[in-house]
Scaffold this motif. Structure first.
Motif, short mmCIF file in Angstrom:
data_model
loop_
_atom_site.label_atom_id
_atom_site.label_comp_id
_atom_site.label_asym_id
_atom_site.label_seq_id
_atom_site.Cartn_x
_atom_site.Cartn_y
_atom_site.Cartn_z
N GLU A 132 -79.57 -8.73 51.65
CA GLU A 132 -79.99 -7.81 52.75
C GLU A 132 -81.31 -8.70 52.89
O GLU A 132 -81.58 -8.50 54.70
CB GLU A 132 -79.95 -6.44 52.42
CG GLU A 132 -80.00 -5.19 53.32
CD GLU A 132 -80.64 -4.05 52.68
OE1 GLU A 132 -79.46 -3.56 52.38
OE2 GLU A 132 -80.91 -3.23 53.90
N ASN A 133 -81.90 -8.86 52.03
CA ASN A 133 -83.54 -10.08 52.54
C ASN A 133 -83.13 -10.70 53.26
O ASN A 133 -83.87 -10.93 54.82
CB ASN A 133 -83.83 -10.19 51.47
CG ASN A 133 -85.57 -10.35 51.87
OD1 ASN A 133 -86.39 -9.69 52.41
ND2 ASN A 133 -85.82 -12.03 51.60
N ASP A 134 -81.65 -11.30 53.24
CA ASP A 134 -81.85 -12.91 54.87
C ASP A 134 -81.76 -12.25 55.47
O ASP A 134 -82.31 -13.02 56.53
CB ASP A 134 -80.88 -13.64 53.62
CG ASP A 134 -80.93 -14.45 52.28
OD1 ASP A 134 -81.83 -14.60 52.37
OD2 ASP A 134 -79.79 -14.74 51.71
N PHE A 135 -81.36 -10.91 55.84
CA PHE A 135 -80.76 -10.54 57.06
C PHE A 135 -81.83 -9.91 57.54
O PHE A 135 -82.23 -10.26 59.00
CB PHE A 135 -79.66 -10.14 56.77
CG PHE A 135 -79.07 -9.92 58.76
CD1 PHE A 135 -78.48 -10.44 59.11
CD2 PHE A 135 -78.45 -7.53 58.47
CE1 PHE A 135 -77.93 -9.67 60.26
CE2 PHE A 135 -77.90 -7.28 59.28
CZ PHE A 135 -77.44 -8.44 60.63
N TYR A 136 -83.37 -9.43 56.54
CA TYR A 136 -83.71 -8.93 57.39
C TYR A 136 -85.24 -9.83 57.52
O TYR A 136 -85.43 -9.83 58.66
CB TYR A 136 -84.37 -8.16 56.15
CG TYR A 136 -86.03 -7.94 56.87
CD1 TYR A 136 -86.40 -6.51 57.54
CD2 TYR A 136 -86.85 -8.28 56.25
CE1 TYR A 136 -87.53 -6.17 57.95
CE2 TYR A 136 -88.70 -8.14 56.65
CZ TYR A 136 -88.02 -6.85 57.65
OH TYR A 136 -90.11 -6.34 57.64
N SER A 265 -71.65 -7.98 59.67
CA SER A 265 -70.42 -7.42 59.41
C SER A 265 -70.49 -7.68 58.21
O SER A 265 -70.79 -8.67 57.25
CB SER A 265 -69.62 -8.19 60.90
OG SER A 265 -68.19 -8.53 59.73
N THR A 266 -69.11 -6.48 57.60
CA THR A 266 -68.91 -6.91 56.38
C THR A 266 -67.80 -8.38 56.08
O THR A 266 -67.47 -8.41 54.58
CB THR A 266 -68.52 -5.23 55.35
OG1 THR A 266 -67.31 -5.61 56.28
CG2 THR A 266 -69.30 -5.06 55.67
N ALA A 267 -67.69 -8.92 56.66
CA ALA A 267 -66.48 -10.25 56.82
C ALA A 267 -67.35 -11.08 57.94
O ALA A 267 -68.61 -10.89 58.62
CB ALA A 267 -64.90 -9.73 56.80
N ILE A 281 -73.69 -0.55 59.21
CA ILE A 281 -74.47 0.46 59.87
C ILE A 281 -75.92 -0.15 59.25
O ILE A 281 -76.95 -0.02 59.70
CB ILE A 281 -73.82 1.79 60.31
CG1 ILE A 281 -75.22 2.05 61.12
CG2 ILE A 281 -74.16 3.26 58.75
CD1 ILE A 281 -74.88 3.27 62.31
N GLY A 282 -76.38 0.54 57.98
CA GLY A 282 -76.72 -0.21 56.79
C GLY A 282 -77.47 -1.73 57.22
O GLY A 282 -78.86 -1.63 57.65
N LEU A 283 -76.79 -2.67 57.40
CA LEU A 283 -77.83 -3.08 58.45
C LEU A 283 -77.57 -3.68 58.99
O LEU A 283 -78.57 -4.18 59.93
CB LEU A 283 -76.73 -4.79 57.84
CG LEU A 283 -75.89 -5.28 56.24
CD1 LEU A 283 -74.58 -5.97 56.64
CD2 LEU A 283 -77.32 -5.77 55.98
N ILE A 365 -81.03 5.52 65.19
CA ILE A 365 -81.43 4.66 63.58
C ILE A 365 -83.00 3.87 65.55
O ILE A 365 -83.98 3.77 65.02
CB ILE A 365 -80.83 3.64 63.63
CG1 ILE A 365 -79.81 4.25 62.81
CG2 ILE A 365 -81.89 2.42 63.38
CD1 ILE A 365 -78.54 3.16 62.04
N VAL A 366 -82.48 3.68 66.72
CA VAL A 366 -83.43 2.72 67.55
C VAL A 366 -84.42 3.70 67.60
O VAL A 366 -85.75 3.18 68.30
CB VAL A 366 -82.38 2.22 68.35
CG1 VAL A 366 -81.62 0.52 68.57
CG2 VAL A 366 -81.86 2.69 69.30
#
Ligand code: ADP
Ligand code: GN1
Ligand code: MG
Length: 370
Positions: A132-136, A265-267, A281-283, A365-366
């Motif tokens: 998750e940190n990479d995406f963040y 996306s999970t894939a 949605i968490g991502l 969320i936003v």
């Protein structure tokens, strides 16, 4: 690259640029869908130096001079911002290596355009975030890109691919391709075609918001996949935003959205098993947090509230582009097998569907970050 293509060889192209030192070797590099990219290694005064050599895709970029002009002006501007912030401009933005006759690119006798950048060392470009940190961190990088270019006059940039993220125009082009059906494949994608057609009204949402003055045009990257950002190999913090070919005036929400369609996306974008493809949605929230942190308060409240629209728009648009290319006969995106573009469009449409199911949650969320 096919052997009989009318191309200048890579080793001949290398001779044109001002590397200094002696060539060690070169090899194809990266997973981009558009350009041909090579890693070139030289030895200069006993030290190994790496470069990225690229042959621009001439079918996609009709005005390579304008592409290079945008890149040179944006990277020169970023250099000054980085210097002011006490950073390392050789690592934190792309650096164009000139030809021996001091040009930013080389046009070969076949009409192909070549260019070279310094290689960003000790950094990784990921095809999927490892955690998750990479995406963040990629979100912080693309958000900071917005902030750093805040004072760059967006109007001075060339529109290198007209209507690149103008989704209503993309929709019209999709209908034209369908009408022509150059590949004869339209019959094999009836459900996907219907999926797009039933969302015609939505394609206008951002253009309408722009007309109402709710969405400003800013300097945008327009291709914010995670593999277009480099993270430090040790700290995993942002180093450099890459792939500046599509830097143009655009909507911040589309930069946000293109990252979501790819990274939340999970894939993989071309996963064949749709049971593995979900919108996470968490991502989505993770990216929202990182992007807005990077933007440093530059986005207006209405832009923030339109971030979900940006996510859905870029996902629908990209799926529609893959589907259009499938119907056209695979003339735009690089493909590895016959139905590759059809497989790609299906993952995008699955994500769109799941975004629609979680729309209220996305909006909530936003709203937390306005
Ligand atoms: P494309 O438009 O085909 O996606 P990119 O410019 O994104 O081309 O380059 C393809 C890949 O090459 C990137 O995803 C990245 O992994 C790698 N790359 C590009 N430029 C650099 C660079 N200056 N330093 C290190 N790696 C790079
Ligand atoms: C292309 O060049 P690359 O692989 O970073 C495309 C993007 C698409 C993406 C889909 C100039 O990006 O618009 O979103 O593929 N770039 C161009 O993976 O069309
Ligand atoms: Mg790329």
């Amino acid at each position: 690259m096919k052997k009989n293509d009318s191309y200048l060889t890579v080793s001949d192209a290398i001779k044109v640029f001002d590397f200094g030192g002696t060539l060690i070797d070169f090899r194809p590099f990266g997973n981009g869908h558009i350009n041909d990219t090579f890693l070139v290694r030289f030895r200069v005064n006993g030290i190994e130096k790496k470069y990225i050599l690229q042959r621009l895709n001439g079918k996609v970029f009709k005005n390579p001079e304008q592409v290079m002009s945008n890149i040179v002006s944006v990277t020169s501007f970023l250099r000054n911002v980085i210097l002011k912030n006490g950073g390392d401009p050789d690592r934190e933005t792309l650096n164009v290596v000139k030809t021996k006759d001091k040009k930013a690119y080389y046009k070969d006798g076949y009409g192909n355009y070549w260019r070279v950048f310094l290689f960003i060392s000790d950094a990784v470009s990921l095809d999927l975030p490892e955690d998750e940190n990479d995406f963040y961190q990629s979100a912080v990088a693309f958000g900071s890109f917005q902030k750093d270019l805040e004072d760059f006059p967006a109007k001075t940039l060339f529109e290198t691919i007209p209507d690149f993220h103008n989704t209503p125009v993309r929709y019209e082009n999709f209908l034209k391709s369908l009408e022509k059906n150059a590949s004869g494949r339209a019959d094999t994608a009836l459900a996907e075609i219907e999926f797009v057609k039933s969302r015609k009204a939505f394609t206008n949402v951002l253009e309408d918001a722009f007309k109402k003055g709710e969405l400003p045009k800013r300097v945008t990257h327009n291709d914010t996949k995670i593999n277009n950002v480099m993270l430090d190999k040790d700290t995993r913090e942002p180093v450099c935003v890459l792939d500046l070919d599509t830097v143009m005036a655009g909507y911040s929400v589309n930069d946000f959205g293109d990252s979501i369609r790819f990274g939340a996306s999970t894939a993989a974008e071309d996963e064949k098993d749709l049971n593995k493809v979900h919108f996470d949605i968490g991502l989505f929230e993770t990216y929202t947090r990182g992007f807005l942190k990077g933007c440093g308060g530059r986005l207006t409240e209405s832009e923030i509230m339109l971030l979900p629209e940006g996510a859905k728009m870029m996902t629908l648009e990209c799926g529609m582009r893959f589907l259009t290319d499938y119907i056209d006969g695979d003339i735009y995106f690089k493909t590895d097998y016959d139905d590759h573009n059809l497989v790609r469009c299906r993952t995008q449409f699955k994500l769109v569907e799941e975004m629609e199911q979680q729309w209220d949650e996305m909006k909530k969320i936003v709203a937390k970050y306005k």
